[in-house]
Design an enzyme around this catalytic site. Sequence first.
Site, PDB file in Angstrom:
ATOM      1  N   GLU A 254      26.871  27.897  31.743  1.00  0.00           N
ATOM      2  CA  GLU A 254      27.157  28.083  30.450  1.00  0.00           C
ATOM      3  C   GLU A 254      27.985  29.400  30.438  1.00  0.00           C
ATOM      4  O   GLU A 254      27.718  30.393  30.914  1.00  0.00           O
ATOM      5  CB  GLU A 254      26.162  28.162  29.426  1.00  0.00           C
ATOM      6  CG  GLU A 254      26.295  28.173  28.081  1.00  0.00           C
ATOM      7  CD  GLU A 254      25.235  28.409  27.269  1.00  0.00           C
ATOM      8  OE1 GLU A 254      24.174  28.551  27.465  1.00  0.00           O
ATOM      9  OE2 GLU A 254      25.609  28.299  25.903  1.00  0.00           O
TER      10      GLU A 254
ATOM     11  N   ARG B  95      14.339  29.320  41.486  1.00  0.00           N
ATOM     12  CA  ARG B  95      14.978  30.318  41.088  1.00  0.00           C
ATOM     13  C   ARG B  95      15.087  31.447  42.181  1.00  0.00           C
ATOM     14  O   ARG B  95      14.136  31.557  42.532  1.00  0.00           O
ATOM     15  CB  ARG B  95      14.765  30.948  39.725  1.00  0.00           C
ATOM     16  CG  ARG B  95      15.199  30.044  38.518  1.00  0.00           C
ATOM     17  CD  ARG B  95      14.646  30.763  37.330  1.00  0.00           C
ATOM     18  NE  ARG B  95      15.543  31.667  36.575  1.00  0.00           N
ATOM     19  CZ  ARG B  95      16.729  31.262  36.031  1.00  0.00           C
ATOM     20  NH1 ARG B  95      16.634  30.191  35.696  1.00  0.00           N
ATOM     21  NH2 ARG B  95      17.419  32.404  35.780  1.00  0.00           N
TER      22      ARG B  95
ATOM     23  N   LYS C 129      21.097  36.367  32.131  1.00  0.00           N
ATOM     24  CA  LYS C 129      22.173  37.010  31.394  1.00  0.00           C
ATOM     25  C   LYS C 129      21.932  37.359  30.169  1.00  0.00           C
ATOM     26  O   LYS C 129      22.753  38.307  29.911  1.00  0.00           O
ATOM     27  CB  LYS C 129      23.129  35.441  31.128  1.00  0.00           C
ATOM     28  CG  LYS C 129      23.884  35.018  32.507  1.00  0.00           C
ATOM     29  CD  LYS C 129      24.809  33.987  32.037  1.00  0.00           C
ATOM     30  CE  LYS C 129      24.190  32.578  31.986  1.00  0.00           C
ATOM     31  NZ  LYS C 129      25.050  31.448  31.788  1.00  0.00           N
TER      32      LYS C 129
END
Length: 551
Positions: free
Chosen positions: A34, A260, A270
């Site tokens: 994104e 992850r 982020k």
Amino acid sequence: MSDIEKPINFIQEVINTDLEAGTVKKVITRFPPEPNGYLHIGHAKSICVNFGIAEQYGGGCNLRFDDTNPEKEDEEYVNAIIEDVRWLGFQWQGNICYASNYFEQLYAWAQYLINAGSAYICELNANEMREYRGTLTEAGKNSPYRDRPATESLALLEQMKVGEIDEGTMTLRAKIDMASPNINMRDPVMYRIKKISHQRTADKWNIYPSYDFAHGQEDAIEAVSHSICTLEFAANRPLYEWFVANLPLPSRPRQYEFGRLNLNYTITSKRKLKQLVDEGHVAGWDDPRMPTISGLRRRGVSAQSIRDFCDSLAVAKTDGVVDMAQFEHFIRDDLNNNGRRAMCVLNPLLVTLSNCEQDEEFTVPGHPSRDDLGERKLPFGAQIYIDRNDFSEDTSLARKKFKRLVMGDYVRLRGAYIIRADDLVRDASGEIIEIIGSLVPDTVGQDAPEGIRPRGVIHWVSASQSADCKVKLYDRLFNKAAPDTGEESFLEHINPDSLNIIEGCKAEIGLADAVAGDHYQFEREGYFTRDSDSDTLVFNCTIGLRDNWKS
Ligand code: ATP
Ligand code: MG
């Protein structure tokens, strides 16, 4: 590292089975960021997994921007992400993809589900919707709008789209099961009203699809065979599969989840990285202390070492925290092999060699074992700089303990003469400002003559021909191994001494032409690269020569 045979991971097992059974002909993966921030080291793992698998199976990997949330997205992030993926050395197949390119198709599929009796416009507001959703232990309740006629929902959806309905008053929801034990399946939202201009579709849309309604359908449009994401999406998989089963999609992608990458002493979110930037705790997304790809690049970490590190990590169905030292091992290893050798004196102290009669120039290798890295020219004359820390007046210092220059004793200058310290010049406050010394003739590239035993080898630069520079030394950005796991804000664990700027350094003259992205080992100091964001000569310390970080 890449030479070592690694056991295949669970995703490769799945792919092998699919290829053998013929259910998949071409392996297509995607990396779907994104554009709401810069990529970080965690993303690098996802990039390496997705592009790596595509490469291994002769397939392709798409770079797709998941730009369904214009509130937080920006063209700056799109460009930075493209640059980072390229710099890491990966090439996506075909054109760059954007979720926003599929908005028309997604809208048509939303209409399809309404017509099939599987979606409806709901007029519960956010609070009511939460109430109706139930809890982990309690079933939800059906929305009073659940059974409204399809024609009504279709008309309202169109009104939402063109901006005739207020934000927060209506949503489009999938009609699945309000009693499902998986809360994601309790009539999830497919579209929300957001009267926000989009960086690519401008004001065309007043509604934007949810992640869940968009992601699998985007995969299907792109014929993605294996949609690989991180574990937190495991609970979304039934919904991913529900849309795939209930829509007339051009292909039937499947989702797989792996752990992850989390690194200690840093953060990989982020949102939190953005906070560090926005609140000025760091100088920007590419601050060399940041775990962003752009920060690591500016710091002097090579793309190859990031890839080698990511390849060394398990692709498994569990999350874990990787020790920063493991990453640093790959960084150091790569720089040791590829960094050109150079000399830079961080705390210069002038040495005048009283018996030096002429200027000379020595030629030394660019790297001790890499002929392809060429040679360097080192000008030499009566005045040189050595590091203040490489000199001591204390003649009682043991040779073994202090392998540097001591008053009245000998030391070898790297690639040049053996010298001796004979006398000192002090300023009014008594501080040493110059060493008067002498060189031992015929000792360049030669063994020490009988009776002379240099204590060690130190680095130096010519005083008349050197490059003035500034050096930035970095420490970890956080002084706690897990900075974002406590009750307190992660900001409380920022290391106040993570940046140490040293002015007035003297580098060997060839470094005046250093280019950002060229890697150097400053002998006896560490690995450095030129900073990309300064007009003057500034070097960033990528990492020290050895791991001497104490936790
Ligand atoms: P963040 O939590 O930092 O905001 P994100 O998951 O929201 O990350 P996206 O832009 O959605 O960021 O991520 C793109 C891809 O990168 C996704 O497939 C995501 O699963 C993957 N990814 C993100 N963070 C990590 C990580 N720490 N380790 C491995 N993959 C990651
Ligand atoms: Mg995300």
